[in-house]
Structures are given as structure tokens and as C-alpha cells.
Design a protein around this motif. Sequence first.
Motif, PDB file in Angstrom:
ATOM      1  N   GLU A  26      35.084  42.872  29.459  1.00  0.00           N
ATOM      2  CA  GLU A  26      36.270  42.280  28.865  1.00  0.00           C
ATOM      3  C   GLU A  26      37.540  42.583  29.656  1.00  0.00           C
ATOM      4  O   GLU A  26      38.316  43.472  29.316  1.00  0.00           O
ATOM      5  CB  GLU A  26      36.431  42.753  27.420  1.00  0.00           C
ATOM      6  CG  GLU A  26      37.390  41.878  26.684  1.00  0.00           C
ATOM      7  CD  GLU A  26      37.037  41.769  25.218  1.00  0.00           C
ATOM      8  OE1 GLU A  26      37.900  41.281  24.497  1.00  0.00           O
ATOM      9  OE2 GLU A  26      35.938  42.139  24.813  1.00  0.00           O
ATOM     10  N   VAL A  27      37.755  41.824  30.701  1.00  0.00           N
ATOM     11  CA  VAL A  27      38.901  42.012  31.571  1.00  0.00           C
ATOM     12  C   VAL A  27      39.766  40.760  31.562  1.00  0.00           C
ATOM     13  O   VAL A  27      39.258  39.661  31.511  1.00  0.00           O
ATOM     14  CB  VAL A  27      38.462  42.291  33.025  1.00  0.00           C
ATOM     15  CG1 VAL A  27      39.032  43.561  33.544  1.00  0.00           C
ATOM     16  CG2 VAL A  27      36.996  42.248  33.182  1.00  0.00           C
ATOM     17  N   THR A  28      41.065  40.952  31.611  1.00  0.00           N
ATOM     18  CA  THR A  28      41.992  39.829  31.631  1.00  0.00           C
ATOM     19  C   THR A  28      42.721  39.799  32.967  1.00  0.00           C
ATOM     20  O   THR A  28      43.390  40.767  33.312  1.00  0.00           O
ATOM     21  CB  THR A  28      43.032  39.960  30.503  1.00  0.00           C
ATOM     22  OG1 THR A  28      42.360  40.169  29.286  1.00  0.00           O
ATOM     23  CG2 THR A  28      43.887  38.725  30.413  1.00  0.00           C
ATOM     24  N   PRO A  29      42.617  38.727  33.746  1.00  0.00           N
ATOM     25  CA  PRO A  29      43.320  38.680  35.035  1.00  0.00           C
ATOM     26  C   PRO A  29      44.831  38.528  34.852  1.00  0.00           C
ATOM     27  O   PRO A  29      45.296  38.075  33.826  1.00  0.00           O
ATOM     28  CB  PRO A  29      42.729  37.450  35.723  1.00  0.00           C
ATOM     29  CG  PRO A  29      42.152  36.632  34.640  1.00  0.00           C
ATOM     30  CD  PRO A  29      41.792  37.561  33.523  1.00  0.00           C
TER      31      PRO A  29
ATOM     32  N   ARG B  47      38.427  39.846  38.517  1.00  0.00           N
ATOM     33  CA  ARG B  47      38.963  40.039  37.163  1.00  0.00           C
ATOM     34  C   ARG B  47      39.135  41.528  36.880  1.00  0.00           C
ATOM     35  O   ARG B  47      40.149  41.958  36.320  1.00  0.00           O
ATOM     36  CB  ARG B  47      38.033  39.419  36.117  1.00  0.00           C
ATOM     37  CG  ARG B  47      38.203  37.945  35.949  1.00  0.00           C
ATOM     38  CD  ARG B  47      37.378  37.442  34.761  1.00  0.00           C
ATOM     39  NE  ARG B  47      36.983  36.079  35.021  1.00  0.00           N
ATOM     40  CZ  ARG B  47      35.795  35.692  35.477  1.00  0.00           C
ATOM     41  NH1 ARG B  47      34.841  36.558  35.665  1.00  0.00           N
ATOM     42  NH2 ARG B  47      35.546  34.421  35.705  1.00  0.00           N
ATOM     43  N   ASN B  48      38.147  42.311  37.280  1.00  0.00           N
ATOM     44  CA  ASN B  48      38.197  43.754  37.064  1.00  0.00           C
ATOM     45  C   ASN B  48      39.351  44.373  37.850  1.00  0.00           C
ATOM     46  O   ASN B  48      40.137  45.152  37.303  1.00  0.00           O
ATOM     47  CB  ASN B  48      36.858  44.375  37.482  1.00  0.00           C
ATOM     48  CG  ASN B  48      36.719  45.802  37.028  1.00  0.00           C
ATOM     49  OD1 ASN B  48      37.682  46.471  36.718  1.00  0.00           O
ATOM     50  ND2 ASN B  48      35.488  46.276  37.015  1.00  0.00           N
TER      51      ASN B  48
ATOM     52  N   SER C 121      42.661  43.309  36.326  1.00  0.00           N
ATOM     53  CA  SER C 121      42.886  43.972  35.047  1.00  0.00           C
ATOM     54  C   SER C 121      43.438  45.377  35.269  1.00  0.00           C
ATOM     55  O   SER C 121      44.346  45.818  34.573  1.00  0.00           O
ATOM     56  CB  SER C 121      41.578  44.049  34.265  1.00  0.00           C
ATOM     57  OG  SER C 121      41.756  44.809  33.101  1.00  0.00           O
ATOM     58  N   LYS C 122      42.887  46.081  36.250  1.00  0.00           N
ATOM     59  CA  LYS C 122      43.375  47.427  36.557  1.00  0.00           C
ATOM     60  C   LYS C 122      44.822  47.387  37.044  1.00  0.00           C
ATOM     61  O   LYS C 122      45.631  48.224  36.672  1.00  0.00           O
ATOM     62  CB  LYS C 122      42.483  48.084  37.604  1.00  0.00           C
ATOM     63  CG  LYS C 122      41.153  48.519  37.043  1.00  0.00           C
ATOM     64  CD  LYS C 122      40.336  49.208  38.102  1.00  0.00           C
ATOM     65  CE  LYS C 122      39.023  49.653  37.498  1.00  0.00           C
ATOM     66  NZ  LYS C 122      38.208  50.389  38.443  1.00  0.00           N
TER      67      LYS C 122
ATOM     68  N   ASP D 233      46.995  45.034  36.290  1.00  0.00           N
ATOM     69  CA  ASP D 233      47.777  44.628  35.134  1.00  0.00           C
ATOM     70  C   ASP D 233      48.033  45.824  34.220  1.00  0.00           C
ATOM     71  O   ASP D 233      49.169  46.067  33.802  1.00  0.00           O
ATOM     72  CB  ASP D 233      47.039  43.523  34.362  1.00  0.00           C
ATOM     73  CG  ASP D 233      47.918  42.858  33.312  1.00  0.00           C
ATOM     74  OD1 ASP D 233      49.145  42.836  33.511  1.00  0.00           O
ATOM     75  OD2 ASP D 233      47.370  42.354  32.315  1.00  0.00           O
ATOM     76  N   SER D 234      47.008  46.611  33.919  1.00  0.00           N
ATOM     77  CA  SER D 234      47.200  47.757  33.030  1.00  0.00           C
ATOM     78  C   SER D 234      48.093  48.809  33.693  1.00  0.00           C
ATOM     79  O   SER D 234      48.874  49.477  33.028  1.00  0.00           O
ATOM     80  CB  SER D 234      45.851  48.358  32.625  1.00  0.00           C
ATOM     81  OG  SER D 234      45.180  48.882  33.730  1.00  0.00           O
TER      82      SER D 234
END
Length: 189
Positions: free
Chosen positions: A112-115, A175-176, A179-180, A182-183
Motif C-alpha cells: 500500500e504505497v502512494t506515489p 511506488r515504494n 512513497s518513502k 513523500d513520507s
Amino acid sequence: MNPIPESENFRHLLEGCLKSDRKSQELLYKQYFGFAMNICLRYSKTKDEALEILNDAFLKVFLKINTYDFTRPFGVWLKRIVVNTAIDAYRSQNKHYNHLDIESVYSYQNDEVTPLQKMGYEELLQVTKKLPKNYQLNFNLYVIEGYTHDEIAKMMNISVGTSKSNLSRAREMLRNFLSKIDSHKIQQK
């Protein structure tokens, strides 16, 4: 549709390259350096590797300039040579790129990753360089260059299914990675 012939000055430059005139070759190299280097950077992990691909591509251009059709745009012909040279470099170095390090495998398993919604070209280029070489090549050929899986399979000497699988895995890994990033940006705010 009739292709637009290149300008007279450019044609004269290419004719100089046909005669192996070093000055003409140097001028052509300088004129198309940026264009070709941008392509090479999409297919390499480092600038040095990209420069090596670029120089190999221009060597092929100078050796095969007699096959260029003057009624067609030169940039299209050059791009094809540069992409094929990048694929050749991948094939020759393939044994070095088929391995993932343990950290990549571990991070790849997260769900569950969000780009990121917004990312600059340079940032995206750096993220794609984190992909294993075969995934990076497949991703670039399909997403950026617009080749079909059939064409990619033929160019890379793999099956169509492998091409699709490589693309799917590349997208998942991207995506992974995104996501990293982004976070990390959210935590900095």
C-alpha cells in the motif's frame, strides 16, 4: 507526408562527416551532445556510464553516417542509435545488474504505497536510477520511449511476458521509492 529535409548548412556538416572530416564530426557531436546525453542518462546509473554510452553511440553514428537518409530528420535517426547503444551496453553489463541488494528486497515488500503527485524531472530521473538495470531499461523503453512490449522483447532478447513483468515490478518499486520520499517530505514539514 513528405519529411522535411535538413538545412543546407546541416547537410554540409553531415557531408563533412561522410568524408570523416574531424571538424565536422566535432561540430555534430557538440550540436547534439545535450539531446543524446539526456537519452543516455535515462538508461544509465551514473553520468560516467551515460557518457560512455554517448561516446559509443557517436562512434556508431560516424561509422554508419553513410546509411543516413538525408530526406528524414537526423534527430530521429540519432535517437534510434543512442537507444540501441544503451540497450547494447545493458546486454554487455547484464550480469552486473540482475542482483538486488537486501535492503532493496526488503523495501520492495512493503504494501500500500502512494506515489508523489508532483515531482521534478531530475528527481524522477534519480529515483528511476535506483531500479535494477533491467527494470530501469524496460521502464524507460515502455513509458518514456513508447515502445511496445513486443518491440522491447525483441530488443532485449526476452519474452513479452518478461517485459510486462519487468515493467510491473519497476512500477511497484517506483511506488515504494516515491512513497518513502513523500513520507520523508511530510515529516520535514
